[in-house]
Design a protein around this motif. Sequence first.
Motif, PDB file in Angstrom:
ATOM      1  N   LEU A 122       0.877  -1.173   0.000  1.00  0.00           N
ATOM      2  CA  LEU A 122       0.000   0.000   0.000  1.00  0.00           C
ATOM      3  C   LEU A 122       0.911   1.219   0.000  1.00  0.00           C
ATOM      4  O   LEU A 122       1.448   1.621   1.034  1.00  0.00           O
ATOM      5  CB  LEU A 122      -0.923   0.001   1.221  1.00  0.00           C
ATOM      6  N   GLY A 123       1.125   1.768  -1.175  1.00  0.00           N
ATOM      7  CA  GLY A 123       2.098   2.834  -1.361  1.00  0.00           C
ATOM      8  C   GLY A 123       2.926   2.524  -2.588  1.00  0.00           C
ATOM      9  O   GLY A 123       2.730   1.512  -3.265  1.00  0.00           O
ATOM     10  N   ASP A 124       3.875   3.387  -2.880  1.00  0.00           N
ATOM     11  CA  ASP A 124       4.633   3.270  -4.125  1.00  0.00           C
ATOM     12  C   ASP A 124       5.857   2.383  -4.022  1.00  0.00           C
ATOM     13  O   ASP A 124       6.400   1.954  -5.032  1.00  0.00           O
ATOM     14  CB  ASP A 124       5.071   4.666  -4.592  1.00  0.00           C
ATOM     15  N   GLU A 125       6.327   2.117  -2.801  1.00  0.00           N
ATOM     16  CA  GLU A 125       7.595   1.413  -2.642  1.00  0.00           C
ATOM     17  C   GLU A 125       7.403  -0.005  -2.135  1.00  0.00           C
ATOM     18  O   GLU A 125       6.526  -0.268  -1.314  1.00  0.00           O
ATOM     19  CB  GLU A 125       8.502   2.165  -1.672  1.00  0.00           C
ATOM     20  N   GLY A 126       8.248  -0.913  -2.643  1.00  0.00           N
ATOM     21  CA  GLY A 126       8.260  -2.274  -2.140  1.00  0.00           C
ATOM     22  C   GLY A 126       9.487  -2.509  -1.292  1.00  0.00           C
ATOM     23  O   GLY A 126      10.063  -1.588  -0.719  1.00  0.00           O
ATOM     24  N   LEU A 127       9.884  -3.755  -1.214  1.00  0.00           N
ATOM     25  CA  LEU A 127      11.087  -4.141  -0.492  1.00  0.00           C
ATOM     26  C   LEU A 127      11.906  -5.056  -1.382  1.00  0.00           C
ATOM     27  O   LEU A 127      11.348  -5.855  -2.144  1.00  0.00           O
ATOM     28  CB  LEU A 127      10.731  -4.872   0.808  1.00  0.00           C
TER      29      LEU A 127
END
Length: 276
Positions: free
Chosen positions: A116-121
Motif C-alpha cells: 500500500l504505497g509506491d515502494e516495495g522491499l
Amino acid sequence: MSEARALPGRPRIGAIDGPATERAVCVLAPNPSPMTLDGTNTWIVAEPDARSAVVIDPGPADEGHLRRVTEAVRRAGRRVALTLLTHGHPDHAAGAARFAELTGSAVRALDPALRLGDEGLAAGDVLETDGLELRVVPTPGHTADSLSFHLPADRAVLTGDTVLGRGTTMVSHPEGDLGDYLDSLRRLRSLTVDDGVATVLPGHGPVLQDAQGAVDYYLVHRAKRLAQVETAVENGLRTPAEVVARVYADVDRALWPAAEQSVRAQLDYLRDHGLI
C-alpha cells in the motif's frame, strides 16, 4: 506456521507480549492455534527516544488487535511511520490494509499485491526511520515472498515464519521451496557469524537468545527429515500422506496437513537433485 514440537533442550517459555529488546516490543495477536503457536507476534520497532516507529506484521484482520498495536505506539509517544510484512500469509498480513487506515502508514512488502504505497522491499534494502536502521534480508522458502529484517543495533533479526520461537516451520508447497529455504537458513547463520546477530525475534513463539544455535538446529532438523523422507521412498512409500504417517509420526496429528506440505516440498527437492 509451526509443524513440529518444541526444540530439544529448550524450555517451553510463555508467549511474549511486551518489550523484547531495547528497540523491539511485541504485541501478541489473539489467534493461538497449532499452526500459529501462542498467536502472531506483531513487532513495534523504534529507537528509544524516537517519535516514529516501524510495525512489522500487523497480524490478522482483528480490529481489537490492530487497535492494541496503535495504542501501544501512541502510549510510547510515537506514530507509525512505516508498516512492513515478512510475508503474505493471513495471520501476518490480513490486517495490513485496515492497519494502514488506522495509522496512515504505507505498507511495504516483497509481493507487489500486498503493498500500500509506491515502494516495495528488495534484498539489500536499508530502511532508516527516525534513527532506526533495518536491513532487508531475503529468506524465501517458507513462502516465495518471505523476508527477514536485521536490526543491527540490537544484534537481532526478525524472522517471520522462517525461524520460530518454538518448533520448526513448514515449507508451504507449492509456494515455498526447500532449496531456497536451506539457502535462507545459511544466510541467517551468516548473520550470526559475520554480523554478530544473537537474538531471534520470531513471528510466533518466544524470543530466542541463541540465534546461531537455533539456526544450526533448523539445519540439522531439515537434513534429518530429508534423509527420513528419502528412506521412506526407498522403502516403497509413494504418496505424501504415506510419508507423513511414517516420518512425522512423532508430530501432533493436527499438524499433519502442514507436514504434508513440507513433504511435498522435500519430494520435489529430492527429485530435482536426482535422489529419488
